[in-house]
Design an enzyme around this catalytic site. Structure first.
Site, mmCIF file in Angstrom:
data_model
loop_
_atom_site.group_PDB
_atom_site.id
_atom_site.type_symbol
_atom_site.label_atom_id
_atom_site.label_comp_id
_atom_site.label_asym_id
_atom_site.label_seq_id
_atom_site.Cartn_x
_atom_site.Cartn_y
_atom_site.Cartn_z
ATOM 1 N N ASP A 48 3.242 9.689 -0.478
ATOM 2 C CA ASP A 48 2.100 8.892 -0.023
ATOM 3 C C ASP A 48 1.834 7.804 -1.056
ATOM 4 O O ASP A 48 1.869 8.090 -2.268
ATOM 5 C CB ASP A 48 0.861 9.798 0.101
ATOM 6 C CG ASP A 48 -0.087 9.337 1.201
ATOM 7 O OD1 ASP A 48 -0.113 8.126 1.486
ATOM 8 O OD2 ASP A 48 -0.803 10.185 1.766
ATOM 9 N N HIS A 81 0.819 -1.220 0.000
ATOM 10 C CA HIS A 81 0.000 0.000 0.000
ATOM 11 C C HIS A 81 0.847 1.262 0.000
ATOM 12 O O HIS A 81 0.368 2.337 -0.324
ATOM 13 C CB HIS A 81 -0.923 -0.002 1.220
ATOM 14 C CG HIS A 81 -2.016 -1.026 1.114
ATOM 15 N ND1 HIS A 81 -3.325 -0.716 0.827
ATOM 16 C CD2 HIS A 81 -1.981 -2.378 1.238
ATOM 17 C CE1 HIS A 81 -4.045 -1.809 0.777
ATOM 18 N NE2 HIS A 81 -3.252 -2.845 1.035
HETATM 19 P P1 ADP Z 1 -3.141 6.529 5.561
HETATM 20 O O1 ADP Z 1 -3.490 5.172 5.067
HETATM 21 O O2 ADP Z 1 -1.692 6.861 5.455
HETATM 22 O O3 ADP Z 1 -3.661 6.825 6.917
HETATM 23 P P2 ADP Z 1 -5.113 7.615 3.643
HETATM 24 O O4 ADP Z 1 -5.412 9.020 3.260
HETATM 25 O O5 ADP Z 1 -4.918 6.713 2.481
HETATM 26 O O6 ADP Z 1 -3.840 7.635 4.604
HETATM 27 O O7 ADP Z 1 -6.281 7.031 4.501
HETATM 28 C C1 ADP Z 1 -6.709 7.643 5.677
HETATM 29 C C2 ADP Z 1 -8.083 7.121 6.028
HETATM 30 O O8 ADP Z 1 -8.337 7.444 7.398
HETATM 31 C C3 ADP Z 1 -9.184 7.746 5.197
HETATM 32 O O9 ADP Z 1 -10.158 6.777 4.886
HETATM 33 C C4 ADP Z 1 -9.762 8.813 6.128
HETATM 34 O O10 ADP Z 1 -11.138 9.072 5.937
HETATM 35 C C5 ADP Z 1 -9.526 8.197 7.498
HETATM 36 N N1 ADP Z 1 -9.350 9.256 8.501
HETATM 37 C C6 ADP Z 1 -8.407 10.218 8.522
HETATM 38 N N2 ADP Z 1 -8.563 11.034 9.581
HETATM 39 C C7 ADP Z 1 -9.626 10.586 10.247
HETATM 40 C C8 ADP Z 1 -10.305 11.009 11.440
HETATM 41 N N3 ADP Z 1 -9.908 12.047 12.154
HETATM 42 N N4 ADP Z 1 -11.371 10.293 11.814
HETATM 43 C C9 ADP Z 1 -11.773 9.221 11.100
HETATM 44 N N5 ADP Z 1 -11.185 8.776 9.978
HETATM 45 C C10 ADP Z 1 -10.128 9.444 9.562
HETATM 46 O O1 F6P Z 2 -0.794 1.859 4.275
HETATM 47 C C1 F6P Z 2 -0.329 2.608 5.310
HETATM 48 C C2 F6P Z 2 -0.661 2.139 6.711
HETATM 49 O O2 F6P Z 2 0.397 1.595 7.409
HETATM 50 C C3 F6P Z 2 -1.757 1.136 6.689
HETATM 51 O O3 F6P Z 2 -1.326 -0.179 6.853
HETATM 52 C C4 F6P Z 2 -2.686 1.635 7.719
HETATM 53 O O4 F6P Z 2 -3.928 1.748 7.109
HETATM 54 C C5 F6P Z 2 -2.306 3.061 8.019
HETATM 55 O O5 F6P Z 2 -1.074 3.268 7.445
HETATM 56 C C6 F6P Z 2 -2.424 3.400 9.492
HETATM 57 O O6 F6P Z 2 -1.288 3.028 10.199
HETATM 58 P P1 F6P Z 2 -1.280 2.203 11.568
HETATM 59 O O7 F6P Z 2 -1.903 0.899 11.286
HETATM 60 O O8 F6P Z 2 0.152 2.125 11.932
HETATM 61 O O9 F6P Z 2 -2.085 3.006 12.542
#
Ligand code: ADP
Ligand code: F6P
Length: 482
Positions: free
Chosen positions: A370, A162
């Site tokens: 990202d 991912h």
């Molecule tokens: P990562 O996987 O690095 O966290 P992404 O942008 O791909 O980054 O995914 C983040 C996910 O977490 C999204 O589905 C978003 O809606 C969710 N998210 C981010 N901040 C919040 C929050 N404060 N409360 C609930 N969900 C959140």
């Molecule tokens: O893809 C990035 C990632 O490590 C995912 O495995 C996970 O959705 C997200 O970041 C959140 O990280 P963590 O599981 O360390 O809270």
């Protein structure tokens, strides 16, 4: 032991064992993109998900979510430090994200990473029926494909990364680079977010393993491992439906009112992670305020930053720095009852996120690196009104699919400031054209089409992908926190 024909293996289960204020166990949706993405397609499919449920100590028995069985893997305090906080999140995570933070190479973590990967591989092997498809996820579990192949040669094994896969000159820094590469290439199909990653792996396989490799196939140990790009997505229909609900729209109107009916609302939603470029963004915004290009009286910035990996020093340091900077900016530019930045540290329900997306004029998504960034896609899916501007980093995987966004290099502060101003002042007809094009792209590239594309490539018979598509049409009766 009940076995399944489809097994997903990911570090986290889709729910998190979170302590409620009274100390009781409170299940909630796991943070981050991976769990959300996979949950959307698996909750109605007969499958087993192997993963960690948060917390330490022996894993508790968990009930099914619809057709999805949960097989928890336990982690001890030492495992958590060596495997999750250490090797996964202090070595691999920064290195794979262009080393925007210095990776830590601590020899003590490797053994724990290997032991925990073996535990996941054994759990997957127990719950996979003969000939099953096992789909392993992400950098936490990079050794699992080969371990699983050794345990169960009958399985069809997929691996999906991912996060970005780095260029050879960075990957070559890894002390355990050969084992990690071999581990991942134990899969039949290795999927990435972008084609460049498959190219990087092909080069590394040639260099480190002497393998014959192209950007879509690598010959290793007499087997052919296929590789390719499968950009992950979101549950577009869910977000579109949420963002169109009358109560969500009235919540969005209320939010703008609570913010003082500004002319423009800028919004960012991130996990509190140094890859997300939050500090660069705050600097750009503060300079726009200082230069007088933006006035607190008519523009408001909302930064949602949910805490993440807080026991890792680089994350707690980041939080301190960001909170200091938000305080400084508010102290310098805010007015009584009118802060320059609204900074929110809380997790939100999906409907609240949808309301925030609808309340925003400019969504600012500026990671330094990202794998994909699902927030950018959620914003687009939520804007059924074809309004709103998306400012998007060139270094997010999503940029390759959403060229109509205001693309920006977040390292270039002047460019970032200029792009923010352009997005704030853009003509509504221009914005509407851009948003319609991005929404159209997403409509054909949702989470289900991602899973189908990957699983069809993995399993040529196509039966698994077909089954997912069929299951999806049934109404959901799954009790999730929305
Ligand atoms: P990562 O996987 O690095 O966290 P992404 O942008 O791909 O980054 O995914 C983040 C996910 O977490 C999204 O589905 C978003 O809606 C969710 N998210 C981010 N901040 C919040 C929050 N404060 N409360 C609930 N969900 C959140
Ligand atoms: O893809 C990035 C990632 O490590 C995912 O495995 C996970 O959705 C997200 O970041 C959140 O990280 P963590 O599981 O360390 O809270």
């Amino acid at each position: 032991m009940r076995q399944s024909s489809l097994v997903v293996v990911a570090n986290r289960l889709p729910l998190d064992d979170n302590a409620a204020p009274d100390g009781a166990c409170e299940w909630r949706r796991s943070p981050g993109g991976l769990a959300g993405a996979l949950r959307a397609i698996l909750e109605q499919t007969p499958a087993t998900w192997v993963g960690w449920a948060g917390g330490v100590g022996p894993a508790r028995q968990l009930s099914d979510i619809g057709g999805l069985r949960l097989r928890p893997v336990s982690l001890s305090e030492d495992d958590l430090r060596g495997y999750y906080e250490g090797f996964a999140n202090s070595t691999l995570w920064p290195l794979y994200h262009d080393a925007v933070q210095q990776p830590v190479f601590d020899r003590n973590w490797w053994e724990t990473y290997r032991t925990v990967n073996r535990r996941f591989a054994e759990a997957a092997s127990e719950v996979a029926e003969p000939g099953a498809v096992v789909w392993v996820q992400d950098y936490h579990l990079q050794l699992v494909p080969q371990m699983l192949r050794d345990l169960r040669p009958d399985l069809l094994i997929g691996f999906f990364m991912h996060v970005p896969f780095p260029p050879p000159e960075l990957y070559m820094q890894l002390p355990r680079r050969v084992e990690l590469l071999r581990g991942m290439l134990g899969a039949d199909l290795v999927g990435f977010q972008r084609e460049q990653a498959a190219h990087n792996v092909a080069q590394l396989a040639q260099k480190l393993l002497g393998a014959r490799a192209t950007d879509d196939a690598i010959e290793v140990d007499g087997r052919t491992v296929r590789t390719g790009a499968f950009p992950v997505s979101i549950d577009v229909a869910e977000m579109r439906a949420l963002a169109g609900r009358p109560d969500v729209l009235s919540q969005a109107r209320q939010l703008r009112q609570d913010l003082g009916q500004p002319k423009r609302v800028l919004l960012s939603v991130d996990r509190l992670d140094y890859t997300k470029g939050i500090e660069h963004r705050l600097t750009a915004y503060s300079e726009l305020l200082r230069d007088g290009h933006v006035k607190v009286r008519d523009t408001v910035m909302v930064q949602v930053a949910v805490p993440s990996r807080e026991r890792v020093e680089s994350y707690s340091d980041l939080r301190d720095r960001i909170e200091g900077e938000v305080g400084r900016i508010n102290g310098e530019f805010g007015r009584v009852g009118e802060p320059a930045i609204h900074y929110l540290n809380q997790p939100f329900a999906r409907s609240q996120l949808a309301a925030l997306y609808r309340a925003a004029d400019v969504m600012v998504v500026t990671p330094l690196r990202d794998g994909m960034n699902l927030v950018a896609k959620e914003f687009v899916a939520a804007r059924g009104d074809d309004a709103g501007a998306l400012v998007l980093s060139e270094f997010a995987g999503a940029a390759a699919e959403l060229p109509q966004a205001f693309l920006v290099n977040p390292h270039d502060l002047d460019g970032l400031k200029e792009t923010l101003l352009r997005a704030m002042c853009a003509d509504p007809a221009d914005l509407s054209g851009r948003m319609a094009a991005m929404r159209e792209h997403l409509a054909g590239h949702d989470i289900l089409s991602w899973a189908r594309a990957y699983l069809t490539a993995l399993d040529h018979t196509g039966s698994l992908a077909e089954r997912l598509a069929g299951e999806r049409t049934k109404a959901s009766s799954v009790p999730w926190h929305r």
